[in-house]
Design an enzyme around this catalytic site. Structure first.
Site, PDB file in Angstrom:
ATOM      1  N   CYS A 112       0.804  -1.224   0.000  1.00 21.12           N
ATOM      2  CA  CYS A 112       0.000   0.000   0.000  1.00 21.12           C
ATOM      3  C   CYS A 112       0.837   1.274   0.000  1.00 21.12           C
ATOM      4  O   CYS A 112       0.317   2.352  -0.295  1.00 21.12           O
ATOM      5  CB  CYS A 112      -0.948  -0.003   1.192  1.00 21.12           C
ATOM      6  SG  CYS A 112      -2.100  -1.395   1.179  1.00 21.12           S
ATOM      7  N   HIS A 254      -3.335   6.994   2.257  1.00 20.52           N
ATOM      8  CA  HIS A 254      -3.724   5.704   1.695  1.00 20.52           C
ATOM      9  C   HIS A 254      -5.091   5.353   2.260  1.00 20.52           C
ATOM     10  O   HIS A 254      -5.312   5.407   3.475  1.00 20.52           O
ATOM     11  CB  HIS A 254      -2.689   4.647   2.070  1.00 20.52           C
ATOM     12  CG  HIS A 254      -3.214   3.246   1.976  1.00 20.52           C
ATOM     13  ND1 HIS A 254      -3.788   2.756   0.816  1.00 20.52           N
ATOM     14  CD2 HIS A 254      -3.279   2.248   2.889  1.00 20.52           C
ATOM     15  CE1 HIS A 254      -4.169   1.507   1.028  1.00 20.52           C
ATOM     16  NE2 HIS A 254      -3.881   1.178   2.273  1.00 20.52           N
ATOM     17  N   ASN A 284     -10.342  -0.122  -0.295  1.00 19.51           N
ATOM     18  CA  ASN A 284      -8.885  -0.055  -0.183  1.00 19.51           C
ATOM     19  C   ASN A 284      -8.285  -0.654  -1.455  1.00 19.51           C
ATOM     20  O   ASN A 284      -8.350  -1.859  -1.669  1.00 19.51           O
ATOM     21  CB  ASN A 284      -8.436  -0.841   1.051  1.00 19.51           C
ATOM     22  CG  ASN A 284      -6.933  -0.825   1.270  1.00 19.51           C
ATOM     23  OD1 ASN A 284      -6.164  -0.594   0.354  1.00 19.51           O
ATOM     24  ND2 ASN A 284      -6.506  -1.120   2.493  1.00 19.51           N
TER      25      ASN A 284
END
Length: 333
Positions: A112, A254, A284
C-alpha cells in the site's frame, strides 16, 4: 536552480463491475451496516475475467498523459502487489500497451506504500537529469489474492488504478515534489502477507497450508502501527519541506480504513474537512489508492491549484512513506 520533478497530469481507471456491500452480504456472513461501521466502505470494484493489472494501469496512464498534454514519456514506474505474472515485471507490458516502445519501465513492490515509493524513485531519476518525463502508476487487482470466504478482507479491498505524470522543472513551481520520507520494518512482514508462492515457501520443503495462497492481515496490530508510522513519516516529510501540519490544506492518506484515516488526522491535528478520501466508493485499492483519490478529488473540485498537499501511506513490508507538494493547475475532464 536545482532540477525537480513536477506533477503535470493525473488520471485513473476502475473496472466496470461495482460490488456493493449488499452483494457481498449475499455470500458472506456480513451486512452493509457491519461493513460501513468498521471500514466506512459502501462499495468496491472487482476486475472481471479477461482484465489484468496491466489493463487497468494502461487505462489510468492514458488519462494521466491526456491530462498532462503528452503522448509519450521517458520512464514508466508501476507500483503493484498483484502483477500480471510473477515474472516478468508488468511495467514493460504497460509501456507496450501505451505505445511507448523502448522506454525504461520497472515495477515497485511496497504494497500500500508502493505508489509513494514509485513516486520517489521517478522523482529521483528526473532530478538527476537522466529523464525528462515519467509516468508513475499504482495498479491493483487485489480481488485475485483474496480468500473469497474471508469477510475480513473481502469487504475491504478493491481493484483499480491511478496515475500521475511527472516532468522536469524547478523546485519553486506549483506541482514540484518538495520532500519525501520513506521507511520500512521487515520484522513486521507477517502482519500483511501472502505466505505461499515465493522462494521462502518453495525452498522450505513444506507444502503450503490452506489459505497460504491468499492475502492475510493482522488487522488490530496493523491499525496502531499504521497510525503511528504514518504520523511519524508525515511529520518528517513536512519538516524536510520546512512546513508544519497547520500548513496542510489537504491530507491525502492511503485509503485503508475510515477509522485509520480519522485517527491519523486527529494525531496530526488536521481537521476532518481537510482530508481527501474516496474509500466509501472504491474501498482499499492498495498501491492505487493515493493516485485514485487524487484524481477523483481533482475531478470533483475538492483539490484546488495552490493548495498544499500531504500524501502518506502504510503497507506491507512493513513499509511507509510520505510526500509534500503544492497542487498545480491541471485541466478537469
Amino acid at each position: 536552480m536545482m532540477r525537480a520533478a513536477v506533477l503535470a497530469g493525473v488520471g485513473s481507471c476502475l473496472p466496470a463491475c461495482a460490488v456493493s456491500n449488499e452483494d457481498l452480504a449475499k455470500r458472506l456472513e456480513t451486512s452493509d451496516e457491519w461493513i460501513r461501521s468498521r471500514t466506512g466502505i459502501r462499495q468496491r470494484y472487482f476486475a472481471e475475467p479477461g482484465t489484468a493489472t496491466s489493463d487497468l494501469a494502461a487505462g489510468a496512464g492514458v488519462r494521466a498523459l491526456k491530462s498532462a498534454g503528452l503522448s509519450a514519456v521517458d520512464l514508466v514506474v508501476l507500483a503493484t502487489t498483484t502483477p500480471d505474472r510473477p515474472c516478468p515485471a508488468t511495467a514493460p507490458t504497460v509501456a507496450s500497451l501505451l505505445g511507448l516502445p523502448g522506454v525504461a519501465a520497472f515495477d515497485v513492490s511496497a504494497v500500500c506504500s508502493g505508489f509513494l515509493y514509485a513516486l520517489a524513485a521517478a522523482a529521483g531519476l528526473i532530478a538527476t537529469g537522466g529523464y525528462a518525463t515519467a509516468l508513475v502508476i499504482g495498479s491493483e487487482t487485489f480481488s485475485t489474492i483474496l480468500d473469497p470466504s474471508d469477510r475480513t478482507t473481502m469487504v475491504i479491498f478493491g481493484d483499480g488504478a491511478g496515475a500521475v505524470v511527472l516532468r522536469a522543472g524547478t523546485p519553486d513551481e506549483p506541482g514540484a515534489l518538495e520532500s519525501f520520507d520513506l521507511g520500512s520494518d521487515g520484522d513486521g512482514r507477517d502482519l500483511i502477507t501472502v505466505r505461499a508462492g515465493g522462494s521462502e515457501q518453495r525452498l522450505s520443503g513444506r507444502q503450503p497450508q490452506a489459505g497460504d495462497a491468499y492475502f492475510a492481515m493482522a488487522g488490530r496490530e496493523v491499525f496502531w502501527r499504521a497510525v503511528q508510522r504514518m504520523r511519524e513519516s508525515a511529520r518528517s516529510a513536512l519538516d524536510r519541506a520546512g512546513r508544519v501540519p497547520g500548513d496542510v490544506d489537504r491530507l491525502v492518506c492511503h485509503q485503508a480504513n475510515l477509522r485509520i484515516l480519522k485517527a491519523l488526522a486527529h494525531e496530526l491535528g488536521i481537521a476532518p474537512e481537510r482530508c481527501v478520501g474516496n474509500i466509501a466508493e472504491v474501498g482499499n485499492t492498495a498501491a492505487a489508492s493515493i493516485p485514485l483519490a487524487l484524481d477523483h478529488a481533482h475531478a470533483a473540485g475538492r483539490i484546488a491549484a495552490g493548495e498544499r498537499l500531504l500524501l502518506t501511506a502504510f503497507g506491507g513490508g512493513l513499509t511507509w512513506g510520505s510526500a509534500v507538494l503544492t497542487w498545480p493547475q491541471l485541466p478537469i475532464g
